[in-house]
Design a protein around this motif. Structure first.
Motif, PDB file in Angstrom:
ATOM      1  N   ALA A  53       8.122   2.429   2.862  1.00  0.00           N
ATOM      2  CA  ALA A  53       6.983   3.339   2.944  1.00  0.00           C
ATOM      3  C   ALA A  53       6.365   3.169   4.329  1.00  0.00           C
ATOM      4  O   ALA A  53       6.498   2.113   4.942  1.00  0.00           O
ATOM      5  CB  ALA A  53       5.975   2.991   1.866  1.00  0.00           C
ATOM      6  N   VAL A  58       1.466  -0.844   1.854  1.00  0.00           N
ATOM      7  CA  VAL A  58       2.261  -0.590   0.656  1.00  0.00           C
ATOM      8  C   VAL A  58       3.743  -0.877   0.896  1.00  0.00           C
ATOM      9  O   VAL A  58       4.461  -1.275  -0.009  1.00  0.00           O
ATOM     10  CB  VAL A  58       2.032   0.859   0.175  1.00  0.00           C
ATOM     11  N   ARG A  60       7.195  -2.623   1.651  1.00  0.00           N
ATOM     12  CA  ARG A  60       7.558  -3.976   1.237  1.00  0.00           C
ATOM     13  C   ARG A  60       8.673  -4.574   2.069  1.00  0.00           C
ATOM     14  O   ARG A  60       9.031  -5.720   1.907  1.00  0.00           O
ATOM     15  CB  ARG A  60       7.992  -3.972  -0.226  1.00  0.00           C
ATOM     16  N   LEU A 130      -6.647  -3.079  -0.474  1.00  0.00           N
ATOM     17  CA  LEU A 130      -5.483  -3.958  -0.571  1.00  0.00           C
ATOM     18  C   LEU A 130      -5.685  -5.090  -1.568  1.00  0.00           C
ATOM     19  O   LEU A 130      -4.723  -5.642  -2.095  1.00  0.00           O
ATOM     20  CB  LEU A 130      -5.024  -4.440   0.812  1.00  0.00           C
ATOM     21  N   PRO A 133      -5.205  -4.843  -7.362  1.00  0.00           N
ATOM     22  CA  PRO A 133      -3.794  -4.984  -7.773  1.00  0.00           C
ATOM     23  C   PRO A 133      -3.083  -3.644  -7.935  1.00  0.00           C
ATOM     24  O   PRO A 133      -1.883  -3.538  -7.699  1.00  0.00           O
ATOM     25  CB  PRO A 133      -3.880  -5.713  -9.108  1.00  0.00           C
ATOM     26  N   ALA A 134      -3.817  -2.606  -8.309  1.00  0.00           N
ATOM     27  CA  ALA A 134      -3.197  -1.303  -8.539  1.00  0.00           C
ATOM     28  C   ALA A 134      -2.586  -0.716  -7.274  1.00  0.00           C
ATOM     29  O   ALA A 134      -1.690   0.127  -7.341  1.00  0.00           O
ATOM     30  CB  ALA A 134      -4.216  -0.341  -9.127  1.00  0.00           C
ATOM     31  N   LYS A 136      -0.825  -2.376  -5.240  1.00  0.00           N
ATOM     32  CA  LYS A 136       0.430  -3.119  -5.070  1.00  0.00           C
ATOM     33  C   LYS A 136       0.647  -3.435  -3.583  1.00  0.00           C
ATOM     34  O   LYS A 136       1.760  -3.321  -3.058  1.00  0.00           O
ATOM     35  CB  LYS A 136       1.613  -2.333  -5.625  1.00  0.00           C
ATOM     36  N   ALA A 137      -0.434  -3.811  -2.901  1.00  0.00           N
ATOM     37  CA  ALA A 137      -0.345  -4.078  -1.467  1.00  0.00           C
ATOM     38  C   ALA A 137       0.432  -5.368  -1.219  1.00  0.00           C
ATOM     39  O   ALA A 137       0.160  -6.390  -1.859  1.00  0.00           O
ATOM     40  CB  ALA A 137      -1.745  -4.192  -0.877  1.00  0.00           C
ATOM     41  N   THR A 138       1.384  -5.300  -0.292  1.00  0.00           N
ATOM     42  CA  THR A 138       2.212  -6.469   0.009  1.00  0.00           C
ATOM     43  C   THR A 138       1.385  -7.648   0.528  1.00  0.00           C
ATOM     44  O   THR A 138       1.649  -8.781   0.152  1.00  0.00           O
ATOM     45  CB  THR A 138       3.298  -6.066   1.013  1.00  0.00           C
ATOM     46  N   ARG A 140      -1.540  -8.713  -0.185  1.00  0.00           N
ATOM     47  CA  ARG A 140      -2.681  -9.111  -1.004  1.00  0.00           C
ATOM     48  C   ARG A 140      -2.822 -10.633  -1.079  1.00  0.00           C
ATOM     49  O   ARG A 140      -3.921 -11.172  -0.940  1.00  0.00           O
ATOM     50  CB  ARG A 140      -2.536  -8.539  -2.416  1.00  0.00           C
ATOM     51  N   ARG A 175       0.282  -6.784   8.748  1.00  0.00           N
ATOM     52  CA  ARG A 175       0.077  -5.584   7.927  1.00  0.00           C
ATOM     53  C   ARG A 175      -1.354  -5.312   7.497  1.00  0.00           C
ATOM     54  O   ARG A 175      -1.856  -4.204   7.624  1.00  0.00           O
ATOM     55  CB  ARG A 175       0.834  -5.743   6.614  1.00  0.00           C
ATOM     56  N   ALA A 190      -0.686   9.257  -3.917  1.00  0.00           N
ATOM     57  CA  ALA A 190       0.604   8.573  -3.754  1.00  0.00           C
ATOM     58  C   ALA A 190       1.349   9.058  -2.513  1.00  0.00           C
ATOM     59  O   ALA A 190       2.147   8.322  -1.927  1.00  0.00           O
ATOM     60  CB  ALA A 190       1.467   8.767  -4.986  1.00  0.00           C
ATOM     61  N   ALA A 193       1.688   7.216   1.131  1.00  0.00           N
ATOM     62  CA  ALA A 193       2.708   6.218   1.491  1.00  0.00           C
ATOM     63  C   ALA A 193       3.636   6.715   2.593  1.00  0.00           C
ATOM     64  O   ALA A 193       4.150   5.925   3.368  1.00  0.00           O
ATOM     65  CB  ALA A 193       3.514   5.832   0.259  1.00  0.00           C
TER      66      ALA A 193
ATOM     67  N   LEU B  45       4.918 -10.256  -4.458  1.00  0.00           N
ATOM     68  CA  LEU B  45       3.702  -9.734  -5.080  1.00  0.00           C
ATOM     69  C   LEU B  45       3.269 -10.738  -6.142  1.00  0.00           C
ATOM     70  O   LEU B  45       4.104 -11.436  -6.719  1.00  0.00           O
ATOM     71  CB  LEU B  45       3.972  -8.382  -5.745  1.00  0.00           C
ATOM     72  N   GLN B  49      -0.142  -7.893  -9.657  1.00  0.00           N
ATOM     73  CA  GLN B  49       0.484  -6.709  -9.070  1.00  0.00           C
ATOM     74  C   GLN B  49       1.788  -6.374  -9.792  1.00  0.00           C
ATOM     75  O   GLN B  49       2.096  -5.202 -10.019  1.00  0.00           O
ATOM     76  CB  GLN B  49       0.753  -6.953  -7.586  1.00  0.00           C
TER      77      GLN B  49
END
Lengths: 527, 317
Positions: A53, A58, A60, A130, A133-134, A136-138, A140, A175, A190, A193, B45, B49
């Motif tokens: 992305a 976001v 990964r 970030l 959790p929703a 899904k940030a790398t 975090r 990041r 969405a 991304a 993660l 997550q």
């Protein structure tokens, strides 16, 4: 007479060669007066990995950075040694003296690509996003020290901390320190991304899946070069995805691309070729490391782990697999060029007699048999074969278990399926990232999760210390334990090479601290 | 004939279902926690997550239910979103499928254009020099892997001679000539193996026909060799050739995976391989659905072509 003519001709040839050499030196180590940057033009870059992305938090894949670096700035930017650098950062200055908070004074007049202002509210939005959790940030996990974010005024932002955060400045150079436009994030959902809107020198104009990403100049960019000229110089960058390194090199030779990463086997031919410039980055990753599972026999035995480490001759692998263009590791997992790198630390180096003695001390004088996981690549496959032969020489029979990289990683670190993993590691010059993830007893990449109280305490101390000199001392102690007990033993650091056609200027500034390409200051010389 | 066509069309539905089911099962048979695999090798993660990932992609439910949910969404026209790029799968496939179809068609045509004349010449001059040369070339072409042929083509025509671009893709609608220039080398790399197989098929089928009584009769009545070959023999020899050419479409799709990677063509083959490595289930399922439909459709068309080429076949039984 004839002789003297021949002599003169040779001398002329020699000075011509020297002349060419000094041009290369100039191109690499500073600009001559004649080389004033010229504006305009399109730079074509070939790169192996497609972006996952484009949204920096976001995505990964480590390869994503080659893309988002071009259209993002960092809250705290860093030089190639990962030392903070205010003049290229979104924060003009910072205060990290209070263990309970971090305060950033933001640069004024910075706009996102959509024209909305970059301010303290935007920073608050980004960090909260970030941490959710929703998202899904790398990054975090790297931000868990943050309790809350407060916009003190329009250009002053404060992070309230749960605990001291020693790696904050390095972490903001990665990041999580890249800023996304809150307006665009909210509007696009969405789709954000792959349609990112940030503050950097280039804007994403087009992302054709599997083919290329095209960037165009951000006309409203705040950055200036050393002479006060507006950045960037280029009108356009096209990053073409070319999965095969051989094909990338062919494309450079055919004139279909201007800039590529060079596989080590091709470096020799390019260094001698006057049509190209080559730039190197020492320690662009750990290209070969031994990762042990301390909970899994026979590698639960420290003597046997050390025996394995002492039996491996990385010099031979560097010669045979890397054509001599790699560095035998002398320190730990933060390679050359990192402020934490310490080549004087004691480590298990190649010594067959010692390896045999350790086998005996470990209760297996005749050797033993064990599995090792690996993933295949042009470099890993021959490396694993050499390792198998070298261990065979002291009676250790290695059964290589091959799996695709994601599967092998999951099998080793999560599935606990083998006592040894032959792998490589990206360049992480900030020691806390690796220490917390690999060495801490609850770290994701600590396969055996074996508790080591002394090590955990050091890692926590390092994570909570801000002063670089003090941190350096702490991470040397970490290295002493990790290498002394053979928890993870890096064997070879990589050298990263980039090659560009002669008219591509600014190659000396192409590598960032993560050995990835930064095209912010590149320009094209009109011929 | 129409009844037969209808029946064959209906048979496609269970085939498609079975294929998607098998791919779904295979993707889930890859060892390891699918949520962790989706997240990738290099970055970790945390549990909170991962829980979001599992919920979002229904990974916390039994595989059968996951398949059912997927099928339900597909039937309502929603192929889902890529777990990696977050793009809609339908959008990703719309961009990529056209590219692969163009490349495949081009490769297939190049294959046919080389193979059919070569096969005819080879059969007519059986055992003589043209036959020997054509056979040797064909055996070579079958033996050479597509990626090697591709690299050689790049080195010769791209780097050494500089005639053709080594990389990339230009849409046909954007610039037809440039599009063909970009497609030529990959299409040759992809089509050459297929040409060899079709050529061998053409040769043996034609040889068989040339030995039939009616050919001898035609020659005995004084007709020249080439009118007999082209007018009477080739058409009758075409049936097995068409079968092979139909099957070649499937092989060309398989080969496109490598060739697209080599020439930097943003097609579906590359998308799918990448998605398999990234455990991007939605993309894998979506592309398999499209490719399977295309291959089954070609097989269907081949069957129907039999009737056109051979009037004896009308499928009324």
């Amino acid at each position: 007479m004839a002789n003297s003519n021949a002599f003169r001709r040779r001398t002329l040839v020699k000075s011509a060669v020297l002349g060419a050499g000094s041009t290369v030196l100039l191109a690499r180590h500073g600009r001559a007066a004649a080389d004033k940057p010229q504006y305009g033009g399109k730079l074509r870059v070939a790169y192996q990995l497609a972006p996952g992305a484009l949204d920096p938090v976001v995505g990964r894949s480590g390869g994503d950075a080659y893309y988002w670096r071009q259209f993002c700035d960092q809250l705290v930017d860093a030089d190639p040694a990962l030392k903070p650098r205010a003049e290229t950062s979104l924060a003009e200055s910072w205060d990290v003296s209070d263990p309970k908070s971090v305060t950033l004074k933001l640069r004024k007049g910075v706009l996102f690509h959509d024209g909305t202002p970059f301010d303290a509210a935007a920073v608050k939005f980004n960090i909260e996003r970030l941490l959710d959790p929703a998202t899904k940030a790398t990054p975090r996990a790297a931000f868990t020290a943050v309790e809350s974010v407060e916009a003190v005024d329009e250009h002053l932002v404060r992070f309230r901390l749960k605990r001291p955060w020693g790696s904050v400045l390095s972490t903001l150079a990665d990041r999580g320190g890249a800023m996304n436009s809150p307006t665009a994030v909210k509007a696009l959902g969405a789709d954000y991304a792959f349609k990112p809107v940030s503050t950097g020198p280039f804007k994403v104009a087009e992302f054709v899946s599997g083919s290329h990403v095209r960037f165009v100049r951000n006309e409203k960019y705040w950055g200036r070069d050393g002479d006060g000229n507006p950045l960037p110089y280029l009108d356009e960058i096209v990053m073409n995805i070319m999965a095969d390194p051989t094909v990338q090199v062919s494309a450079l030779k055919a004139g279909d691309t201007d800039l590529v990463y060079l596989p080590v086997r091709d470096v020799g031919g390019f260094l001698d070729n006057p049509k190209y410039n080559v730039e190197t980055f020492q320690g662009g990753g750990v290209v070969f490391t031994l990762s042990f599972n301390q909970a899994k026999p026979p590698m639960d035995n420290q003597n046997l782990r050390l025996a394995v480490a002492h039996a491996i001759n990385p010099e031979a692998i560097v010669k045979a697999v890397h054509f001599g263009r790699a560095i035998v590791a002398k320190g730990g997992m933060w390679p050359t060029g990192s402020w934490a790198y310490d080549p004087t630390v004691a480590r298990p180096s190649y010594n067959v007699a010692k390896a045999k003695a350790l086998l005996a001390a470990g209760g297996k004088p005749g050797g033993f048999e064990m599995d090792a996981l690996m993933w295949p690549s042009e470099v890993n496959t021959p490396t694993a074969e050499i390792v198998r032969a070298q261990l065979g020489a002291i009676g250790i029979k290695l059964n290589l278990k091959v799996a695709e990289v994601t599967v092998a990683t999951e099998k080793f670190y999560y599935g606990q399926e083998a006592p040894l993993f032959l792998t490589s590691w990206s360049r992480y010059p900030e020691p806390d990232w690796n220490a917390s993830l690999i060495y801490r007893s609850d770290g994701y990449y600590n396969a055996g999760k074996v508790k080591n109280a002394a090590l955990d305490a050091l890692i926590d101390e390092g994570a909570a210390t801000v002063d670089l000199e003090k941190r350096k001392v702490i991470y040397r102690k970490v290295d002493e334990i990790v290498l002394g007990e053979a928890l993870m033993v890096p064997e070879i650091y990589g050298i990263t090479y980039a090659a560009a056609a002669k008219h591509v200027m600014g190659l000396d500034q192409v590598f960032g601290w993560d050995a990835k390409m930064y095209l912010h200051r590149m320009w094209l010389k009109k011929v | 004939m129409w009844r037969y066509a209808r029946r064959r069309l209906l048979q496609l539905v269970p085939s498609l279902l079975l294929i998607t089911m098998m791919v779904f099962a295979l993707m889930h048979a890859i060892p390891g926690d699918p949520a962790r695999m989706m997240v990738g090798a290099g970055e970790a993660l945390d549990e909170a997550q991962l829980a979001v990932v599992r919920r979002e992609y229904n990974l916390d439910r039994p595989v059968v239910i996951q398949y059912g949910l997927w099928l339900g969404r597909v039937l309502s026209g929603d192929l889902g979103r890529s777990a990696v790029s977050q793009r809609r799968v339908s959008e990703e496939l719309r961009l990529r499928a056209g590219v692969t179809f163009q490349l495949g068609l081009f490769a297939w045509l190049i294959g046919a254009l080389i193979a059919i004349p070569a096969g005819i010449v080879s059969a007519v001059f059986r055992g003589r020099l043209p036959d020997t040369v054509a056979t040797l070339v064909a055996v070579g072409a079958v033996a050479l892997p597509g990626f090697w042929v591709g690299i050689m083509l790049i080195l010769l025509f791209g780097v050494r001679l500089g005639w053709l671009p080594t990389q990339g893709y230009v849409a046909l609608a954007e610039n037809p000539l440039d599009s063909l220039r970009h497609m030529l080398l990959p299409a040759i790399a992809l089509g050459i193996t297929s040409a060899a197989l079709v050529m061998r098929q053409m040769r043996s089928a034609l040889l068989e026909v040339l030995e039939q009584d009616y050919i001898r009769t035609a020659r005995a009545k004084g007709l020249a060799r080439w009118p007999v070959v082209l007018g009477h023999a080739v058409r009758n020899a075409f049936l097995p050739v068409i079968t092979v050419m139909g099957l070649e479409i499937g092989r060309i799709f398989a080969g496109s995976v490598v060739v697209e990677t080599l020439f930097g063509i943003p097609g579906m083959g590359r998308l799918m391989v990448q998605a398999v490595f990234q455990h991007d289930f939605a993309i894998v399922q979506g592309s398999v659905l499209v490719i399977a439909t295309a291959v089954l459709a070609v097989n269907f068309a081949t069957d129907m072509l039999y009737a056109v080429i051979d009037p004896r076949i009308r499928y009324d039984t």
